[in-house]
Design an enzyme around this catalytic site. Structure first.
Site, PDB file in Angstrom:
ATOM      1  N   HIS A 143     -65.859 -37.483 -55.500  1.00 14.05           N
ATOM      2  CA  HIS A 143     -65.151 -38.354 -56.450  1.00 14.05           C
ATOM      3  C   HIS A 143     -63.974 -39.041 -55.750  1.00 14.05           C
ATOM      4  O   HIS A 143     -63.751 -40.235 -55.920  1.00 14.05           O
ATOM      5  CB  HIS A 143     -64.569 -37.534 -57.615  1.00 14.05           C
ATOM      6  CG  HIS A 143     -65.584 -36.903 -58.518  1.00 14.05           C
ATOM      7  ND1 HIS A 143     -65.534 -35.584 -58.892  1.00 14.05           N
ATOM      8  CD2 HIS A 143     -66.671 -37.427 -59.135  1.00 14.05           C
ATOM      9  CE1 HIS A 143     -66.540 -35.318 -59.712  1.00 14.05           C
ATOM     10  NE2 HIS A 143     -67.257 -36.413 -59.868  1.00 14.05           N
ATOM     11  N   LYS A 193     -68.596 -30.324 -75.690  1.00 22.24           N
ATOM     12  CA  LYS A 193     -68.761 -29.476 -74.498  1.00 22.24           C
ATOM     13  C   LYS A 193     -67.582 -28.535 -74.353  1.00 22.24           C
ATOM     14  O   LYS A 193     -66.465 -28.861 -74.749  1.00 22.24           O
ATOM     15  CB  LYS A 193     -68.824 -30.377 -73.250  1.00 22.24           C
ATOM     16  CG  LYS A 193     -70.216 -30.818 -72.876  1.00 22.24           C
ATOM     17  CD  LYS A 193     -70.150 -31.368 -71.469  1.00 22.24           C
ATOM     18  CE  LYS A 193     -71.403 -32.076 -71.034  1.00 22.24           C
ATOM     19  NZ  LYS A 193     -71.195 -32.739 -69.731  1.00 22.24           N
ATOM     20  N   ARG A 209     -75.302 -40.821 -55.638  1.00 29.02           N
ATOM     21  CA  ARG A 209     -75.518 -40.006 -54.439  1.00 29.02           C
ATOM     22  C   ARG A 209     -76.946 -40.174 -53.948  1.00 29.02           C
ATOM     23  O   ARG A 209     -77.204 -40.844 -52.966  1.00 29.02           O
ATOM     24  CB  ARG A 209     -75.222 -38.529 -54.743  1.00 29.02           C
ATOM     25  CG  ARG A 209     -73.753 -38.250 -55.030  1.00 29.02           C
ATOM     26  CD  ARG A 209     -73.554 -36.984 -55.783  1.00 29.02           C
ATOM     27  NE  ARG A 209     -74.245 -37.050 -57.064  1.00 29.02           N
ATOM     28  CZ  ARG A 209     -74.151 -36.143 -58.017  1.00 29.02           C
ATOM     29  NH1 ARG A 209     -73.431 -35.075 -57.819  1.00 29.02           N
ATOM     30  NH2 ARG A 209     -74.793 -36.277 -59.158  1.00 29.02           N
ATOM     31  N   SER A 254     -69.950 -31.442 -59.249  1.00 26.26           N
ATOM     32  CA  SER A 254     -68.987 -30.548 -59.919  1.00 26.26           C
ATOM     33  C   SER A 254     -69.694 -29.276 -60.386  1.00 26.26           C
ATOM     34  O   SER A 254     -69.135 -28.182 -60.331  1.00 26.26           O
ATOM     35  CB  SER A 254     -68.365 -31.242 -61.128  1.00 26.26           C
ATOM     36  OG  SER A 254     -67.654 -32.371 -60.728  1.00 26.26           O
TER      37      SER A 254
HETATM   38  O1  PNS Z   1     -69.245 -37.289 -64.909  1.00 24.22           O
HETATM   39  P1  PNS Z   1     -70.284 -37.554 -65.939  1.00 24.22           P
HETATM   40  O2  PNS Z   1     -70.372 -36.382 -66.888  1.00 24.22           O
HETATM   41  O3  PNS Z   1     -71.608 -37.948 -65.358  1.00 24.22           O
HETATM   42  O4  PNS Z   1     -69.762 -38.822 -66.811  1.00 24.22           O
HETATM   43  C1  PNS Z   1     -70.503 -39.319 -67.881  1.00 24.22           C
HETATM   44  C2  PNS Z   1     -69.698 -40.353 -68.681  1.00 24.22           C
HETATM   45  C3  PNS Z   1     -68.354 -39.796 -69.101  1.00 24.22           C
HETATM   46  C4  PNS Z   1     -69.472 -41.586 -67.831  1.00 24.22           C
HETATM   47  C5  PNS Z   1     -70.548 -40.741 -69.923  1.00 24.22           C
HETATM   48  O5  PNS Z   1     -70.962 -39.587 -70.583  1.00 24.22           O
HETATM   49  C6  PNS Z   1     -69.802 -41.623 -70.918  1.00 24.22           C
HETATM   50  O6  PNS Z   1     -69.506 -42.753 -70.641  1.00 24.22           O
HETATM   51  N1  PNS Z   1     -69.478 -41.057 -72.099  1.00 24.22           N
HETATM   52  C7  PNS Z   1     -68.721 -41.747 -73.123  1.00 24.22           C
HETATM   53  C8  PNS Z   1     -69.560 -42.005 -74.362  1.00 24.22           C
HETATM   54  C9  PNS Z   1     -70.378 -43.255 -74.191  1.00 24.22           C
HETATM   55  O7  PNS Z   1     -69.888 -44.343 -73.993  1.00 24.22           O
HETATM   56  N2  PNS Z   1     -71.726 -43.057 -74.263  1.00 24.22           N
HETATM   57  C10 PNS Z   1     -72.687 -44.116 -74.073  1.00 24.22           C
HETATM   58  C11 PNS Z   1     -73.048 -44.284 -72.617  1.00 24.22           C
HETATM   59  S1  PNS Z   1     -74.383 -45.397 -72.469  1.00 24.22           S
END
Ligand code: PNS
Length: 164
Positions: free
Chosen positions: A18, A42, A92, A130
């Site tokens: 990150h 979560k 990645r 993570s």
């Molecule tokens: O580190 P991660 O868990 O892969 O991040 C995922 C994240 C936070 C980018 C994604 O879950 C997100 O944007 N969540 C916010 C809710 C949202 O906008 N959902 C629609 C995505 S298409």
């Protein structure tokens, strides 16, 4: 016009992968907002306050154009509130692509003026996640070199043995 990018994620915890993306993005954009999702569904390993603090410490003072924040709800709505039109995501391996493509296209459908930019971390971090860091740490393995020092210290405090 100022170009602001959002780098969203769970960052539970922040890894060197990150951090690598944050460094690269901070060279490309005027401002980068590292945005931690507060997901009430979560049960996170680290609280959002702990994650904000660890990211602050890891970024240090050398990157004045990087800001750390938390958000709830839709990412695109948060991005617009911040007047950001770019979402940065790290990719990645090929395995990341399907999920990332789905998210990027859905976000574009929701807000066509927001563009997702994929960036690749240094290959040293291409297998780092993570989830693996949490798992290694919980079983007492060493995560040295995989996460910033402050994260390593916090992980040690959370492991049953308190050491690694
Ligand atoms: O580190 P991660 O868990 O892969 O991040 C995922 C994240 C936070 C980018 C994604 O879950 C997100 O944007 N969540 C916010 C809710 C949202 O906008 N959902 C629609 C995505 S298409």
């Amino acid at each position: 016009m100022k170009k602001t990018a959002i780098y969203p994620g769970s960052f539970d915890p922040l890894t060197n992968g990150h951090l690598d993306i944050i460094r690269r993005a901070s060279k490309l954009f005027d401002e980068v907002i590292v945005a931690i999702l507060i997901n009430t569904d979560k049960d996170p390993f680290f609280t959002s306050e702990e994650r904000v603090a660890m990211i602050h410490t890891s970024i240090g003072k050398n990157r004045p154009n990087v800001r750390v924040d938390t958000f709830r709800g839709l990412l695109v709505e948060y991005a617009l509130q911040q007047q950001a039109h770019v979402i940065v995501r790290g990719i990645r391996a090929v395995s990341d692509y399907e999920y990332e493509l789905q998210m990027a296209l859905m976000n574009r459908r929701l807000e066509p003026q927001i563009e997702t930019v994929f960036m690749m971390p240094a290959e040293t971090y291409s297998y780092l996640s993570s989830r693996l860091v949490r798992e290694i740490s919980q079983f007492g393995g060493s995560v040295s070199g995989l996460v910033p020092y402050s994260v390593e210290e916090q992980l040690k405090k959370k492991t049953p043995q308190g050491t690694q």
